[in-house]
Design a protein around this motif. Structure first.
Motif, PDB file in Angstrom:
ATOM      1  N   ASN A 125     -85.535 -33.111  41.637  1.00 54.26           N
ATOM      2  CA  ASN A 125     -85.748 -31.829  42.300  1.00 54.26           C
ATOM      3  C   ASN A 125     -87.203 -31.377  42.202  1.00 54.26           C
ATOM      4  OD1 ASN A 125     -83.047 -31.676  43.009  1.00 54.26           O
ATOM      5  ND2 ASN A 125     -82.470 -30.560  41.145  1.00 54.26           N
ATOM      6  N   ARG A 126     -87.785 -31.523  41.015  1.00 52.59           N
ATOM      7  CA  ARG A 126     -89.158 -31.042  40.822  1.00 52.59           C
ATOM      8  C   ARG A 126     -90.164 -31.914  41.561  1.00 52.59           C
ATOM      9  NH1 ARG A 126     -89.937 -28.960  34.556  1.00 52.59           N
ATOM     10  NH2 ARG A 126     -88.468 -27.219  34.678  1.00 52.59           N
ATOM     11  N   ALA A 127     -89.954 -33.235  41.528  1.00 53.35           N
ATOM     12  CA  ALA A 127     -90.908 -34.148  42.174  1.00 53.35           C
ATOM     13  C   ALA A 127     -90.573 -34.375  43.641  1.00 53.35           C
ATOM     14  CB  ALA A 127     -90.934 -35.483  41.434  1.00 53.35           C
ATOM     15  N   ARG A 128     -89.378 -33.884  44.063  1.00 55.19           N
ATOM     16  CA  ARG A 128     -88.915 -34.103  45.439  1.00 55.19           C
ATOM     17  C   ARG A 128     -88.971 -35.592  45.777  1.00 55.19           C
ATOM     18  NH1 ARG A 128     -91.962 -29.053  48.569  1.00 55.19           N
ATOM     19  NH2 ARG A 128     -91.016 -27.387  47.318  1.00 55.19           N
ATOM     20  N   ALA A 129     -88.399 -36.366  44.861  1.00 53.01           N
ATOM     21  CA  ALA A 129     -88.410 -37.823  45.001  1.00 53.01           C
ATOM     22  C   ALA A 129     -86.991 -38.349  44.904  1.00 53.01           C
ATOM     23  CB  ALA A 129     -89.270 -38.449  43.902  1.00 53.01           C
ATOM     24  N   GLY A 130     -86.757 -39.504  45.522  1.00 51.90           N
ATOM     25  CA  GLY A 130     -85.471 -40.150  45.417  1.00 51.90           C
ATOM     26  C   GLY A 130     -85.337 -40.870  44.088  1.00 51.90           C
ATOM     27  N   TYR A 131     -84.102 -41.286  43.760  1.00 49.85           N
ATOM     28  CA  TYR A 131     -83.879 -41.980  42.495  1.00 49.85           C
ATOM     29  C   TYR A 131     -84.665 -43.288  42.424  1.00 49.85           C
ATOM     30  CZ  TYR A 131     -80.199 -38.722  41.115  1.00 49.85           C
ATOM     31  OH  TYR A 131     -79.509 -37.591  40.738  1.00 49.85           O
ATOM     32  N   ASP A 132     -84.742 -44.013  43.537  1.00 49.25           N
ATOM     33  CA  ASP A 132     -85.504 -45.264  43.518  1.00 49.25           C
ATOM     34  C   ASP A 132     -86.978 -45.006  43.210  1.00 49.25           C
ATOM     35  OD1 ASP A 132     -83.290 -46.777  44.000  1.00 49.25           O
ATOM     36  OD2 ASP A 132     -83.675 -47.071  46.156  1.00 49.25           O
ATOM     37  N   ASP A 133     -87.511 -43.905  43.754  1.00 56.01           N
ATOM     38  CA  ASP A 133     -88.900 -43.556  43.447  1.00 56.01           C
ATOM     39  C   ASP A 133     -89.075 -43.270  41.963  1.00 56.01           C
ATOM     40  OD1 ASP A 133     -89.675 -43.717  46.150  1.00 56.01           O
ATOM     41  OD2 ASP A 133     -88.948 -41.682  46.518  1.00 56.01           O
ATOM     42  N   ILE A 134     -88.085 -42.603  41.374  1.00 56.79           N
ATOM     43  CA  ILE A 134     -88.151 -42.296  39.940  1.00 56.79           C
ATOM     44  C   ILE A 134     -88.105 -43.580  39.125  1.00 56.79           C
ATOM     45  CG2 ILE A 134     -86.908 -41.207  38.034  1.00 56.79           C
ATOM     46  CD1 ILE A 134     -86.035 -39.030  40.016  1.00 56.79           C
ATOM     47  N   TYR A 135     -87.181 -44.492  39.485  1.00 56.57           N
ATOM     48  CA  TYR A 135     -87.098 -45.757  38.744  1.00 56.57           C
ATOM     49  C   TYR A 135     -88.397 -46.556  38.882  1.00 56.57           C
ATOM     50  CZ  TYR A 135     -82.104 -44.668  38.777  1.00 56.57           C
ATOM     51  OH  TYR A 135     -80.884 -44.053  38.625  1.00 56.57           O
ATOM     52  N   ASP A 136     -88.982 -46.532  40.064  1.00 58.43           N
ATOM     53  CA  ASP A 136     -90.249 -47.256  40.264  1.00 58.43           C
ATOM     54  C   ASP A 136     -91.363 -46.641  39.418  1.00 58.43           C
ATOM     55  OD1 ASP A 136     -89.057 -48.970  42.041  1.00 58.43           O
ATOM     56  OD2 ASP A 136     -89.762 -47.927  43.841  1.00 58.43           O
ATOM     57  N   ALA A 137     -91.372 -45.313  39.320  1.00 60.05           N
ATOM     58  CA  ALA A 137     -92.392 -44.647  38.501  1.00 60.05           C
ATOM     59  C   ALA A 137     -92.252 -45.050  37.038  1.00 60.05           C
ATOM     60  CB  ALA A 137     -92.281 -43.130  38.647  1.00 60.05           C
ATOM     61  N   VAL A 138     -91.014 -45.066  36.548  1.00 64.39           N
ATOM     62  CA  VAL A 138     -90.775 -45.472  35.160  1.00 64.39           C
ATOM     63  C   VAL A 138     -91.157 -46.935  34.964  1.00 64.39           C
ATOM     64  CG1 VAL A 138     -88.989 -45.815  33.410  1.00 64.39           C
ATOM     65  CG2 VAL A 138     -89.002 -43.724  34.801  1.00 64.39           C
ATOM     66  N   ALA A 139     -90.804 -47.783  35.922  1.00 61.46           N
ATOM     67  CA  ALA A 139     -91.135 -49.199  35.817  1.00 61.46           C
ATOM     68  C   ALA A 139     -92.645 -49.409  35.759  1.00 61.46           C
ATOM     69  CB  ALA A 139     -90.534 -49.959  36.999  1.00 61.46           C
ATOM     70  N   ASP A 140     -93.377 -48.673  36.588  1.00 63.87           N
ATOM     71  CA  ASP A 140     -94.834 -48.826  36.591  1.00 63.87           C
ATOM     72  C   ASP A 140     -95.442 -48.360  35.274  1.00 63.87           C
ATOM     73  OD1 ASP A 140     -94.774 -49.906  39.098  1.00 63.87           O
ATOM     74  OD2 ASP A 140     -95.293 -48.048  40.142  1.00 63.87           O
ATOM     75  N   SER A 141     -94.918 -47.262  34.712  1.00 68.43           N
ATOM     76  CA  SER A 141     -95.435 -46.785  33.437  1.00 68.43           C
ATOM     77  C   SER A 141     -95.132 -47.783  32.322  1.00 68.43           C
ATOM     78  CB  SER A 141     -94.838 -45.416  33.094  1.00 68.43           C
ATOM     79  OG  SER A 141     -95.385 -44.924  31.887  1.00 68.43           O
ATOM     80  N   LEU A 142     -93.917 -48.336  32.328  1.00 75.18           N
ATOM     81  CA  LEU A 142     -93.578 -49.347  31.328  1.00 75.18           C
ATOM     82  C   LEU A 142     -94.448 -50.586  31.491  1.00 75.18           C
ATOM     83  CD1 LEU A 142     -89.679 -49.102  31.276  1.00 75.18           C
ATOM     84  CD2 LEU A 142     -91.310 -48.145  29.638  1.00 75.18           C
ATOM     85  N   GLY A 143     -94.793 -50.904  32.735  1.00 80.74           N
ATOM     86  CA  GLY A 143     -95.688 -52.030  32.973  1.00 80.74           C
ATOM     87  C   GLY A 143     -97.051 -51.802  32.349  1.00 80.74           C
ATOM     88  N   VAL A 144     -97.558 -50.560  32.475  1.00 79.17           N
ATOM     89  CA  VAL A 144     -98.851 -50.233  31.873  1.00 79.17           C
ATOM     90  C   VAL A 144     -98.773 -50.332  30.351  1.00 79.17           C
ATOM     91  CG1 VAL A 144    -100.481 -48.350  31.463  1.00 79.17           C
ATOM     92  CG2 VAL A 144     -99.657 -48.804  33.782  1.00 79.17           C
ATOM     93  N   ILE A 145     -97.702 -49.776  29.751  1.00 76.20           N
ATOM     94  CA  ILE A 145     -97.540 -49.857  28.299  1.00 76.20           C
ATOM     95  C   ILE A 145     -97.417 -51.306  27.860  1.00 76.20           C
ATOM     96  CG2 ILE A 145     -96.022 -49.280  26.379  1.00 76.20           C
ATOM     97  CD1 ILE A 145     -97.644 -46.927  27.338  1.00 76.20           C
ATOM     98  N   ASN A 146     -96.679 -52.117  28.645  1.00 77.36           N
ATOM     99  CA  ASN A 146     -96.531 -53.534  28.330  1.00 77.36           C
ATOM    100  C   ASN A 146     -97.880 -54.246  28.364  1.00 77.36           C
ATOM    101  OD1 ASN A 146     -94.938 -56.433  29.777  1.00 77.36           O
ATOM    102  ND2 ASN A 146     -95.074 -55.851  27.626  1.00 77.36           N
ATOM    103  N   ALA A 147     -98.726 -53.868  29.339  1.00 72.06           N
ATOM    104  CA  ALA A 147    -100.064 -54.465  29.424  1.00 72.06           C
ATOM    105  C   ALA A 147    -100.895 -54.104  28.201  1.00 72.06           C
ATOM    106  CB  ALA A 147    -100.760 -53.998  30.702  1.00 72.06           C
ATOM    107  N   ILE A 148    -100.767 -52.865  27.750  1.00 70.55           N
ATOM    108  CA  ILE A 148    -101.483 -52.443  26.546  1.00 70.55           C
ATOM    109  C   ILE A 148    -101.023 -53.261  25.344  1.00 70.55           C
ATOM    110  CG2 ILE A 148    -101.794 -50.517  24.934  1.00 70.55           C
ATOM    111  CD1 ILE A 148    -101.667 -48.632  27.326  1.00 70.55           C
ATOM    112  N   GLN A 149     -99.709 -53.481  25.241  1.00 70.12           N
ATOM    113  CA  GLN A 149     -99.174 -54.263  24.129  1.00 70.12           C
ATOM    114  C   GLN A 149     -99.727 -55.683  24.140  1.00 70.12           C
ATOM    115  OE1 GLN A 149     -95.028 -53.935  24.905  1.00 70.12           O
ATOM    116  NE2 GLN A 149     -94.891 -51.795  24.274  1.00 70.12           N
TER     117      GLN A 149
END
Length: 647
Positions: A125-149
């Motif tokens: 509701n706040r981001a006005r995004a679909g669930y797939d967009d939310i999952y993609d956002a989380v996946a991209d953030s986890l990808g960045v953290i994984n790269a840091i690791q």
């Protein structure tokens, strides 16, 4: 890349790396840089390039949305701005890290548990995004953290650095110490003249106190200070006045029935034999069963009234805020701050107006330093949930004390501008969980920037004390040098025992006098006796020893003591100016460290602080942009780039 398989196979190796990477995320701190704003579509950021490609404003805006989504869900994100996050995303993609939606879903469910569904709806509701967009956002953030690791695997300390750290952490020196306290010599210092006191004040009036082991530096510069006005409604004070209806309490009971239980005992076997015998009593089973609504009514009414009082109190503060912020809503901004409107609502008038139903508390502070904010609020300062910022941070981001950069103006205040509603969280007993308990509306009504005091009269007592302490420290140093001379002639035990002149000065009777074998000492005399010792640092002196018993915090002293191993004179007088003491040291022996112990330690997983330092540089804004080859404009196009960036 199958991330789950990779972590399964390398879990032991990456466990410490993962923890190190997350710690680095918190060590780096917010790296908020000025970013271009506004615009839509594939607008360029000036003529910016990174990784050999053009960077568009739409890419950066998309990264900002992803960051907002992840932070709403509590998903780990590096504390960088949207531009740097955009660059980190591209870096992770270049490394071949690809985390899919299903893995993101699994992560969300594992991390959030029962709260996952509610928080996903909130983020949508706040981001006005679909669930797939939310999952993609989380996946991209986890990808960045994984790269840091993964990158952190190559940031460990060199073998030479590891050896040096092992030595600093484990090698000990056997030393004996005695401390001479400047406070014992205060009585020998005369009162300062007016000229001496004025000179002392002028020397330190515009400095901040910064004593070190070697140097005394007093300081009387006043820090930034603010005056704060506060409005709040305490749920405890309005609980008895909150009306409740039977239908509401019934609904609350139905939603929380498991919290109202009673014990039921039922027999588990039949009675056999004469009932007068103890053995004839049946075994009993104890069960917990829900109370009926009628049985629990008194508890339910009390609990629901408390919960409703919390909500009513918060609602009233939100209503007050709506009126207080009204004149500011259409105010133009200048230099990042709202320009004060012609008419500002008085907090005292708001208190009077809104206290007709429930009592509204008003309070105005004295001038507060940042450290005083917590004291002003009693327990802990309220926080802005949206800004993820406490009152102790937000209130000092105020015009006259703070200069916003770029889009930083969403979390800054003008003088007399009401804050958002800030909340204190605590355990809400009727609900059995933490929750937003009390709401506050604040504003800064006065700002006094840091600077020197205008006169010394208000500080006179402290100035006299400090002036005399500085002189007493010099006298204590002379006494320590004399004591060290006697220690060199004998040893530290004999030197201290026979220094009757110093014992008399400190008011400590000779321990060899039978008549005073158990003397009655004042607290100060007992402190001086323990400091005189001699004593040995607990566990032996190490190069990284931060604190020495009877002395206090030490920085330079440990290395100075270890240097005595190569010195002909094994007795030294060392200053501890921050503690207003002098330390007489007799160096006895340097204990060796062994290669075998070093080898064993290297085989154990442990945090690598050199790695943390390297990663701080890697994931600073400068490090991220340097790796990406980020450039705002080509040579000679700086002005064009700046104009484009401001559009």
């Amino acid at each position: 890349m199958n991330v789950q398989k990779f972590f399964r196979n390398q879990s032991r190796t990456l466990l410490m790396v993962f923890m190190a990477a997350l710690l680095v995320v918190f060590l780096i701190g917010d790296v908020l840089q000025s970013l271009p704003s506004g615009g839509a579509g594939n607008q360029k950021i000036g003529r910016a390039t990174a990784f050999g490609k053009t960077i568009y404003l739409s890419d950066v805006n998309a990264s900002k949305v992803k960051l907002d989504i992840c932070r709403m869900l509590g998903v780990p994100t590096p504390p960088v701005d949207e531009l740097d996050f955009c660059l980190l995303e591209q870096e992770a993609q270049a490394m071949g890290i690809d985390i899919g939606r299903e893995q993101a879903k699994d992560f969300i469910v594992d991390r959030l548990g029962e709260r996952a569904e509610d928080l996903l709806k909130l983020a949508r509701n706040r981001a006005r995004a679909g669930y797939d967009d939310i999952y993609d956002a989380v996946a991209d953030s986890l990808g960045v953290i994984n790269a840091i690791q993964l990158q952190s695997l190559g940031t460990g300390a060199s073998l030479a650095r590891q050896r040096n750290d092992f030595r600093n952490q484990n090698q000990t020196a056997q030393v004996l110490c005695t401390a001479v306290d400047a406070e014992a010599f205060l009585s020998d210092v005369p009162e300062p003249t007016e000229a001496e006191l004025t000179e002392f004040f002028e020397k330190y009036r515009d400095l901040e106190a910064g004593h070190t082991d070697d140097t005394i530096q007093f300081g009387y510069r006043l820090p930034d200070r603010i005056r704060v006005e506060m409005l709040t409604v305490d749920p405890r004070q309005i609980k008895a006045k909150v009306p409740i209806r039977g239908s509401e309490t019934r609904r609350f009971y139905d939603q929380n029935q498991s919290r109202y239980m009673k014990r039921i005992e039922t027999p588990t076997s039949d009675v056999v034999g004469p009932t007068s015998l103890p053995s004839s009593q049946p075994e009993m089973t104890i069960e917990q069963v829900p109370k009926t609504y009628e049985e629990a009514l008194a508890e339910v009414r009390s609990d629901f009234r408390e919960v409703k009082a919390i909500e009513e109190a918060k609602r009233l503060v939100y209503d007050i805020r709506s009126e207080a912020i009204g004149p500011w809503l259409n105010a133009e901004r200048k230099d990042g701050f709202r320009v004060a409107p012609a008419s500002i609502v008085s907090f005292k008038e708001l208190q009077e107006k809104y206290s007709k139903r429930y009592p509204v508390q008003y309070r105005e502070s004295d001038l507060l330093e940042n450290a005083d904010i917590r004291t002003f609020f009693g327990l802990r300062p309220p926080r802005s949930i949206e800004l993820r910022m406490g009152a102790d941070q937000l209130l000092f981001r105020v015009q006259g004390l703070y200069t916003p950069a770029g889009k930083d103006d969403v979390a800054v205040l003008s003088v007399n501008e009401p804050t958002d509603v800030l909340l204190v969280q605590q355990q809400i007993q009727p609900l059995g969980r933490q929750g937003d308990y009390q709401a506050y509306l604040l504003r800064v009504s006065e700002v006094v920037p840091a600077g020197p005091p205008t006169d010394m009269e208000s500080l006179r007592e402290q100035l006299v004390r400090d002036w005399k302490l500085a002189k007493a420290y010099e006298l204590a140093g002379e006494a320590a040098e004399r004591l060290a001379g006697e220690v060199r002639e004998k040893d530290i035990f004999a030197g201290v025992a026979q220094a009757t002149w110093l014992r008399e000065k400190l008011g400590i009777p000779s321990s060899k006098d039978p008549a005073t074998s158990q003397p009655s000492l004042t607290a100060a005399q007992e402190k001086y006796r323990r400091q005189l010792g001699p004593f040995a640092p607990s566990g032996g002196m190490k190069r990284n020893t931060p604190f020495v018993i009877h002395v206090g915090q030490v920085d330079a002293i440990p290395e100075q003591i270890f240097a005595l191993d190569d010195a002909e004179d094994k007795v030294a007088v060392l200053p501890s100016a921050r503690n207003f003491k002098w330390v007489v040291v007799e160096f006895k022996q340097l204990n060796p460290v062994y290669e075998g112990d070093f080898t064993l330690q290297r085989q154990r997983p442990q945090p690598d602080f050199e790695s943390f330092r390297i990663q701080q540089r890697l994931y600073s804004s400068e490090g991220i942009r340097a790796r990406a080859g980020f450039e705002m404009a080509g040579s000679g196009d700086e002005e064009e780039a700046q104009q484009a960036a401001s559009r």
